[in-house]
Design a protein around this motif. Structure first.
Motif, PDB file in Angstrom:
ATOM      1  N   ASP A   1      -5.628  15.216 -10.214  1.00 16.56           N
ATOM      2  CA  ASP A   1      -5.871  15.379  -8.780  1.00 16.56           C
ATOM      3  C   ASP A   1      -6.554  16.729  -8.542  1.00 16.56           C
ATOM      4  N   TYR A   2      -7.799  16.669  -8.072  1.00 13.65           N
ATOM      5  CA  TYR A   2      -8.533  17.872  -7.684  1.00 13.65           C
ATOM      6  C   TYR A   2      -8.295  18.060  -6.190  1.00 13.65           C
ATOM      7  N   TYR A   3      -7.508  19.078  -5.858  1.00 12.52           N
ATOM      8  CA  TYR A   3      -7.019  19.208  -4.492  1.00 12.52           C
ATOM      9  C   TYR A   3      -7.382  20.560  -3.893  1.00 12.52           C
ATOM     10  N   SER A   4      -7.716  20.544  -2.605  1.00  9.46           N
ATOM     11  CA  SER A   4      -7.876  21.790  -1.851  1.00  9.46           C
ATOM     12  C   SER A   4      -7.644  21.484  -0.378  1.00  9.46           C
ATOM     13  N   SER A   5      -7.474  22.550   0.395  1.00  9.70           N
ATOM     14  CA  SER A   5      -7.378  22.422   1.851  1.00  9.70           C
ATOM     15  C   SER A   5      -7.988  23.665   2.464  1.00  9.70           C
ATOM     16  N   ALA A   6      -7.980  23.729   3.783  1.00  7.81           N
ATOM     17  CA  ALA A   6      -8.549  24.889   4.462  1.00  7.81           C
ATOM     18  C   ALA A   6      -7.846  26.176   4.069  1.00  7.81           C
ATOM     19  N   SER A   7      -6.575  26.082   3.712  1.00  7.26           N
ATOM     20  CA  SER A   7      -5.797  27.270   3.346  1.00  7.26           C
ATOM     21  C   SER A   7      -5.435  27.321   1.870  1.00  7.26           C
ATOM     22  N   GLN A   8      -5.848  26.328   1.100  1.00 12.69           N
ATOM     23  CA  GLN A   8      -5.504  26.263  -0.317  1.00 12.69           C
ATOM     24  C   GLN A   8      -6.776  26.205  -1.161  1.00 12.69           C
ATOM     25  N   ALA A   9      -7.002  27.237  -1.960  1.00 10.32           N
ATOM     26  CA  ALA A   9      -8.130  27.214  -2.892  1.00 10.32           C
ATOM     27  C   ALA A   9      -7.944  26.063  -3.870  1.00 10.32           C
ATOM     28  N   PRO A  10      -9.026  25.561  -4.464  1.00 12.40           N
ATOM     29  CA  PRO A  10      -8.924  24.384  -5.336  1.00 12.40           C
ATOM     30  C   PRO A  10      -7.907  24.545  -6.462  1.00 12.40           C
ATOM     31  N   VAL A  11      -7.064  23.526  -6.617  1.00  5.84           N
ATOM     32  CA  VAL A  11      -6.139  23.445  -7.744  1.00  5.84           C
ATOM     33  C   VAL A  11      -6.343  22.098  -8.421  1.00  5.84           C
ATOM     34  N   VAL A  12      -6.058  22.061  -9.706  1.00  3.59           N
ATOM     35  CA  VAL A  12      -6.210  20.829 -10.474  1.00  3.59           C
ATOM     36  C   VAL A  12      -4.864  20.506 -11.099  1.00  3.59           C
ATOM     37  N   ASN A  13      -4.315  19.347 -10.755  1.00  4.18           N
ATOM     38  CA  ASN A  13      -2.979  18.955 -11.203  1.00  4.18           C
ATOM     39  C   ASN A  13      -3.029  17.654 -11.992  1.00  4.18           C
ATOM     40  N   LEU A  14      -2.227  17.593 -13.037  1.00  6.39           N
ATOM     41  CA  LEU A  14      -2.099  16.386 -13.855  1.00  6.39           C
ATOM     42  C   LEU A  14      -0.828  15.646 -13.461  1.00  6.39           C
ATOM     43  N   TYR A  15      -0.960  14.338 -13.163  1.00  3.90           N
ATOM     44  CA  TYR A  15       0.170  13.521 -12.710  1.00  3.90           C
ATOM     45  C   TYR A  15       0.405  12.331 -13.641  1.00  3.90           C
ATOM     46  N   ARG A  16       1.659  11.917 -13.695  1.00  5.92           N
ATOM     47  CA  ARG A  16       2.014  10.626 -14.279  1.00  5.92           C
ATOM     48  C   ARG A  16       2.068   9.629 -13.122  1.00  5.92           C
ATOM     49  N   THR A  17       1.371   8.520 -13.247  1.00  2.00           N
ATOM     50  CA  THR A  17       1.287   7.567 -12.143  1.00  2.00           C
ATOM     51  C   THR A  17       2.655   6.958 -11.836  1.00  2.00           C
ATOM     52  N   LYS A  18       3.379   6.564 -12.869  1.00  2.00           N
ATOM     53  CA  LYS A  18       4.711   5.998 -12.658  1.00  2.00           C
ATOM     54  C   LYS A  18       5.633   7.070 -12.112  1.00  2.00           C
ATOM     55  N   GLY A  19       6.153   6.853 -10.936  1.00  2.00           N
ATOM     56  CA  GLY A  19       6.993   7.844 -10.292  1.00  2.00           C
ATOM     57  C   GLY A  19       6.206   8.917  -9.573  1.00  2.00           C
ATOM     58  N   ASN A  20       4.892   8.889  -9.765  1.00  2.00           N
ATOM     59  CA  ASN A  20       3.995   9.851  -9.099  1.00  2.00           C
ATOM     60  C   ASN A  20       4.488  11.290  -9.291  1.00  2.00           C
ATOM     61  N   SER A  21       4.798  11.626 -10.552  1.00  2.00           N
ATOM     62  CA  SER A  21       5.362  12.942 -10.860  1.00  2.00           C
ATOM     63  C   SER A  21       4.314  13.854 -11.491  1.00  2.00           C
ATOM     64  N   MET A  22       4.313  15.112 -11.069  1.00  2.00           N
ATOM     65  CA  MET A  22       3.349  16.065 -11.610  1.00  2.00           C
ATOM     66  C   MET A  22       3.807  16.555 -12.977  1.00  2.00           C
ATOM     67  N   ILE A  23       2.874  16.545 -13.926  1.00  2.00           N
ATOM     68  CA  ILE A  23       3.177  17.001 -15.284  1.00  2.00           C
ATOM     69  C   ILE A  23       2.851  18.478 -15.449  1.00  2.00           C
ATOM     70  N   LYS A  24       1.673  18.866 -14.947  1.00  2.00           N
ATOM     71  CA  LYS A  24       1.234  20.235 -15.205  1.00  2.00           C
ATOM     72  C   LYS A  24       0.136  20.626 -14.223  1.00  2.00           C
ATOM     73  N   VAL A  25       0.118  21.911 -13.866  1.00  4.29           N
ATOM     74  CA  VAL A  25      -1.007  22.466 -13.122  1.00  4.29           C
ATOM     75  C   VAL A  25      -2.057  22.891 -14.141  1.00  4.29           C
TER      76      VAL A  25
ATOM     77  N   LYS B   1       0.847  -1.189   0.000  1.00  8.61           N
ATOM     78  CA  LYS B   1       0.000   0.000   0.000  1.00  8.61           C
ATOM     79  C   LYS B   1       0.884   1.241   0.000  1.00  8.61           C
ATOM     80  N   THR B   2       0.573   2.190  -0.884  1.00  4.48           N
ATOM     81  CA  THR B   2       1.387   3.401  -1.036  1.00  4.48           C
ATOM     82  C   THR B   2       0.486   4.628  -1.076  1.00  4.48           C
ATOM     83  N   ARG B   3       0.836   5.619  -0.270  1.00  2.00           N
ATOM     84  CA  ARG B   3       0.104   6.883  -0.313  1.00  2.00           C
ATOM     85  C   ARG B   3       0.686   7.738  -1.436  1.00  2.00           C
ATOM     86  N   LEU B   4      -0.160   8.115  -2.400  1.00  5.83           N
ATOM     87  CA  LEU B   4       0.286   8.869  -3.565  1.00  5.83           C
ATOM     88  C   LEU B   4       0.113  10.371  -3.400  1.00  5.83           C
ATOM     89  N   SER B   5      -0.881  10.801  -2.656  1.00  7.91           N
ATOM     90  CA  SER B   5      -1.079  12.235  -2.414  1.00  7.91           C
ATOM     91  C   SER B   5      -0.342  12.624  -1.145  1.00  7.91           C
TER      92      SER B   5
END
Length: 720
Positions: A426-450, A403-407
């Protein structure tokens, strides 16, 4: 030193006074706080592209760069011009179904016009000229399209545009084919009730006979001299339901076969799907009390059926497990989720229902099964393992290992994976972060683009000085630790005493206290903080993300434990040094309106003021699928219905109370508020009320919302 101190005070004051003040217009008629996102994602077959709808265009994007590379179709350039409401691709990606002229009916149902766009020839044609259609869907080989019209199922052969009427007995308020009745739409969450087989040779579909279901009559004014009666079938607790049948239509022969789902007709079929075998249909069956689930496999040629798996629960079986039901490509196994060990987890079974293994384990909830990469035997899901307040993305082997946590970022992650599992958004937000949408490559869990930064929303939040969520816990009367967050005025001073307005929903399995951006009525709450109020949002016992025992505690007694927790919350705030305990308010909508009504009548005067919007006031008035799941029938549990009803305690109303409802509410009927008002009047209680003509449960419309939130704001300012 005095000069420096004075200058600091001046700078501080200037910062405070430069804060823009929120108006009700900002979040109703204007787009001051609109959050942008990425919608309409369709992952392409070759694994290199995805498509999305933007500015009336279906655009192809390069996954590796996130850049647009081609406009597949431009609705404005078509003849005739089409305003594309949504679209779907055929399996071979050579055709598009374009939906336009959309008209909503209830929460999910609608009618529309569909056009078929052929990508190679760049030609467009109307799907049908016989009237509006609903829920159109390509066959797997894209040679046909099925749809629903006037409670009947139809099929169009795209080669010659010939139209076949599959069923002919559909009739409003009587027989429904290929879509659902009102209560299935609302509580089981779907309306497209027909399903192409994997080889496209058959269509399975629902048939509802709602003849015995009683009608609810809703008057529609709409500025007319004589109002109209709108009658529709609405089954209430203990009353008759639709009789459900599942049929299979053979496209080549026109022959229909009825699936054998047993002789008992007082049942539910929450889900139907095809297995990977084009001749085996999977049918999910629940008893009336929803505590006995059977998974049925049906021979699509003969209708012969076999129950392969059964699950029982002392309270109820949650339908989320049926949503997660996934048949593996080898045709030998399936995945199913269950709360049988106290938390929702994923399990692997053989095709005949024998347990292979529990895949996920632990004192946390699997929130969503995202998908299974069978090639690499890797399963993807989101869960609450980090915290009930957060949602994170994980991978795990089908064998339950690695089991691996990716986020990684703290907060809430919602994921959309490509069909080949090589990429995810990944549609992500937090209490201090307005929603951002990020594109990831699953292999290596690397972000490609915001893909979306929401820079405009970030600027607005800074300009208006939005309060950040401050999370806290408090103890219920039994010692249970309950979660919440508060929003404080920007110039908060702990030496002062502040009024507090509590917002809650409190319904079974819901959640409002979470580490994410915003939330229901977030900008209304921000406005109140600018007016000098602390706003608190809390989750009572019975809500979600904390296991089966916590959620199902309220079974057969909706309102009882939630009321205890809301009173505890009031007492908790009254104990804080910076809170004026004589100025506590509470409000809620729908189930939250039910609870605020119960608090103001049965809460012993802990709260000075309360608002109830579109409340249930006795569960006897609500629909039977939702209510009986948590309460059984009135015949079996009369005291559960009446002992926790605001109607029972109308004579005990204390404090200022505002009751709001839409007269066109097809979900929680206006009847709830009418009967409650009558009880309050007969008890000699003074209160305020307001109704919105012909408005449904959401009380929609920009001008209507402007009026509604202004009404509530002024009530709070006047009474708290």
């Amino acid at each position: 030193m005095k000069k420096v101190l004075s200058m600091l005070l001046l700078i501080s004051s200037a910062t405070v006074f430069s804060q823009k003040m929120i108006t009700v217009d900002d979040f109703t008629t204007k787009n001051t706080f609109t959050a942008r996102t990425v919608t309409g994602i369709n992952w392409m077959n070759d694994g290199k592209y995805y498509s999305a709808l933007d500015d009336n265009k279906v655009i192809r994007y390069d996954i590796t760069t996130g850049q647009a590379v081609e406009t597949i179709v431009d609705g404005a350039a078509l003849n005739p011009r089409i305003e594309i409401h949504s679209y779907s691709l055929s399996a071979d990606e050579k055709k598009l179904l374009l939906r336009t002229d959309y008209k909503g009916i209830y929460r999910r149902s609608y009618s529309a016009e569909y056009y078929v766009y052929d990508i190679p020839s760049r030609s467009v044609s109307k799907l049908s000229s016989g009237g509006k259609q609903s829920y159109a869907a390509f066959s797997p080989d894209a040679s046909r399209v099925a749809f629903v019209r006037s409670n009947n199922l139809f099929m169009v052969n795209l080669a010659d545009k010939s139209e076949t009427q599959v069923t002919a007995d559909g009739k409003f308020n009587a027989i429904i084919n290929g879509t659902t009745d009102w209560v299935y739409e609302e509580e089981f969450g779907f309306v497209d009730a027909f399903f192409w087989s994997p080889d496209g040779k058959k269509i399975a579909y629902y048939r509802f006979d709602e003849s015995a279901v009683k009608e609810y009559n809703m008057q529609v004014w709409n500025g007319q001299l004589y109002p109209k009666d709108y009658k529709y079938k609405y089954p209430k607790p203990g009353e008759a339901n639709s009789v459900i049948e599942i049929w299979v239509y053979d496209v080549a022969t026109g022959k229909k076969v009825k699936a054998d789902i047993g002789t008992e007709t007082d049942i539910y079929i929450p889900r139907v799907k095809w297995t990977t075998d084009p001749n085996m249909l999977s049918i999910c069956k629940l008893n009336r009390l929803q505590n006995h689930f059977d998974l049925i496999h049906t021979n699509a040629t003969t209708g012969e059926s076999k129950t392969v798996f059964t699950e029982k629960d002392e309270a109820y079986v949650d339908i989320e497990g049926m949503d997660d039901l996934t048949y593996l490509d080898d045709g030998k196994q399936f995945i199913y989720s269950s709360e049988s060990d106290g938390y929702k987890h994923l399990y692997l079974y053989t095709i005949d229902g024998k347990l292979v293994r529990q895949i996920t384990t632990g004192n946390f909830e699997v929130l969503k099964y995202v998908g299974l990469d069978e090639k690499n035997k890797t399963l993807y899901f989101t869960s609450t393992e980090v915290s009930p307040l957060e949602k994170h993305f994980y991978s795990i082997g089908l064998d339950g290992k690695k089991k691996t946590r990716l986020s990684q970022a703290a907060g809430t992650h919602t994921v959309n994976m490509s069909n080949d599992f090589q990429f995810y958004i990944d549609y992500y937000s937090s209490a201090s972060q307005a929603p951002v949408v990020n594109l990831y490559r699953t292999k290596g869990n690397s972000m490609i683009k915001v893909l979306e930064k929401n820079e405009g929303l970030v600027r607005a939040s800074e300009e208006y000085g939005l309060a950040t969520k401050e999370f806290f816990t408090f103890s219920g009367n039994d010692g249970t630790q309950l979660n919440g967050y508060m929003l404080k005025p920007r110039n908060f001073d702990a030496a002062k005493k502040y009024p507090v307005m509590i917002y809650q929903y409190s319904g079974p399995g819901s959640q409002n206290a979470a580490n994410d951006w915003g939330g229901k009525h977030f900008y209304f709450h921000q406005l109140l903080t600018q007016k000098g109020y602390i706003v608190a949002v809390i989750d009572t016992r019975g809500t979600g993300s904390r296991g089966e025992k916590f959620k199902k505690l309220t079974y057969k007694q909706l309102g009882k434990y939630e009321l205890e927790d809301l009173i505890s919350a009031g007492k908790y705030f009254a104990s804080l040094n910076y809170v004026d305990g004589s100025r506590l308010g509470i409000w809620g909508w729908s189930y939250g309106g039910y609870m605020s009504s119960l608090v103001m009548t049965r809460g012993g005067g802990v709260f000075k003021a309360g608002i109830a919007v579109s409340p249930v006031t006795n569960w006897r008035f609500y629909d039977n699928i939702y209510t009986e799941r948590y309460m059984q029938t009135p015949q079996l549990n009369a005291s559960g219905y009446d002992d926790n009803s605001p109607l029972t305690y109308a004579d005990k109303l204390q404090g200022k109370f505002l009751l709001i409802h839409g007269t066109g509410d097809d979900n929680v009927h206006f009847q709830n508020s009418v009967v409650f008002q009558e009880a309050l009047i007969n008890a000699g209680k003074q209160f305020e009320s307001f109704y919105y003509p012909d408005k449904n449960h959401r009380i929609p419309g920009a001008k209507t919302q402007l009026h509604l939130y202004t009404l509530m704001m002024e009530f709070v300012l006047r009474n708290l």
